[in-house]
Design an enzyme around this catalytic site. Structure first.
Site, short mmCIF file in Angstrom:
data_model
loop_
_atom_site.label_atom_id
_atom_site.label_comp_id
_atom_site.label_asym_id
_atom_site.label_seq_id
_atom_site.Cartn_x
_atom_site.Cartn_y
_atom_site.Cartn_z
N GLY A 48 1.02 -1.21 -0.17
CA GLY A 48 -0.10 0.10 -0.15
C GLY A 48 0.98 1.06 0.03
O GLY A 48 1.79 1.29 -0.73
N CYS A 80 6.32 -5.17 0.28
CA CYS A 80 6.44 -3.75 -0.42
C CYS A 80 6.13 -2.78 0.92
O CYS A 80 6.97 -2.53 1.62
CB CYS A 80 5.48 -3.68 -1.28
SG CYS A 80 5.99 -2.45 -2.65
N HIS A 195 5.13 -8.45 -4.36
CA HIS A 195 3.76 -8.84 -3.83
C HIS A 195 3.25 -10.12 -4.20
O HIS A 195 2.72 -10.42 -5.25
CB HIS A 195 2.78 -7.72 -4.49
CG HIS A 195 2.65 -6.31 -4.36
ND1 HIS A 195 2.19 -5.49 -3.33
CD2 HIS A 195 3.55 -5.39 -4.87
CE1 HIS A 195 2.47 -4.49 -3.04
NE2 HIS A 195 3.24 -4.01 -4.16
N GLU A 197 1.09 -11.71 -2.90
CA GLU A 197 -0.34 -11.86 -2.71
C GLU A 197 -1.16 -11.58 -4.01
O GLU A 197 -2.30 -11.84 -4.05
CB GLU A 197 -0.52 -10.88 -1.70
CG GLU A 197 -0.87 -9.44 -2.01
CD GLU A 197 0.67 -8.98 -1.57
OE1 GLU A 197 1.68 -9.50 -1.60
OE2 GLU A 197 0.59 -7.60 -1.64
N1 GLN Z 1 5.80 2.98 -2.62
C1 GLN Z 1 5.01 2.48 -1.49
C2 GLN Z 1 5.41 2.91 -0.26
O1 GLN Z 1 6.27 3.93 -0.29
C3 GLN Z 1 4.95 1.05 -1.53
C4 GLN Z 1 4.32 0.42 -2.62
C5 GLN Z 1 3.72 -0.80 -2.75
O2 GLN Z 1 3.38 -1.31 -1.59
N2 GLN Z 1 3.28 -1.41 -3.59
O3 GLN Z 1 4.87 2.57 0.84
#
Ligand code: GLN
Length: 220
Positions: A48, A80, A195, A197
């Protein structure tokens, strides 16, 4: 034994982790408050936006309880943004962003740069027999892994057949990142830049659920 695994449900791809955990024969529950955190055997921190999740952890009063549970050895898996949150140090983030120090590592946020926001490739992953399809979306990488941290996967040095760059004109730029660390484990805490998931490949979740089962079994 079906372990109860929380998914931090403040922001991000919560539902995808729910499905993957259920398919691995765990009992997924959403975690938004301290009482819910107390009731889980382990926690998934989804992908996220890490700075948004950090802010919400403060607003929901979860920051200190979560740090305390991680210090006490609760297994966790972050993908992530979840990896960013689990780090002990984060580069290129907001000055007020909080991290949880679940893994002794320095993570660079949005490390793959603007030209290559998203790409996917196959990676060798310690503990898995065959390469795994890894989907990177504005992903971080691990710039320093502490002495107790096991590296599970790195960006390959040559483009794997089938590497797909979803955005940006300069195809092949992920190779600027060749050799970068993108999956780690410290004790029972696992983090991936990508990811698992979203691909339907359950093997990373299965590794995690198995380690939770082992941890819960050892504690009872
Ligand atoms: N760039 C996002 C962040 O800084 C992470 C991206 C992702 O979870 N797909 O949290």
């Amino acid at each position: 034994m079906k372990p109860t695994i929380g998914v931090l449900a403040l922001q991000g791809d919560v539902r995808e982790h729910f499905h993957a955990l259920a398919a691995c024969d765990a009992e997924p529950v959403s975690v938004r408050r301290e009482s819910e955190l107390e009731s889980v055997d382990a926690l998934v921190l989804p992908g996220g936006e890490s700075t948004a999740i950090s802010k919400l952890l403060e607003v929901f009063g979860l920051l200190d309880p979560l740090r305390a549970r991680l210090r006490a050895g609760m297994p966790a898996f972050g993908s992530c943004a979840g990896m960013i949150l689990l780090a002990s140090e984060v580069l290129d983030t907001r000055p007020d962003a909080q991290s949880l120090s679940g893994i002794d590592m320095t993570v660079r946020r949005n490390a793959f740069g603007r030209q290559v926001d998203s790409f996917e490739t196959d990676l060798d992953f310690t503990g898995l027999d065959d390469p795994i399809r890894a989907v990177f979306i504005r992903a971080p990488w691990v710039e320093r892994a502490g002495a107790g941290v096991e590296v599970l996967a790195r960006v390959p040095h040559r483009p794997r057949p089938g590497t797909v760059v979803a955005e940006g004109p300069s195809v092949g730029d992920p190779q600027d990142a060749a050799g970068r660390i993108v999956a780690v484990r410290q004790g029972s805490v696992i983090a991936t830049s990508f990811h698992p998931e979203v691909t339907g490949d359950l093997r990373v979740h299965r590794l995690f659920v198995d380690s939770v089962r082992a941890a819960v079994g050892a504690g009872t």
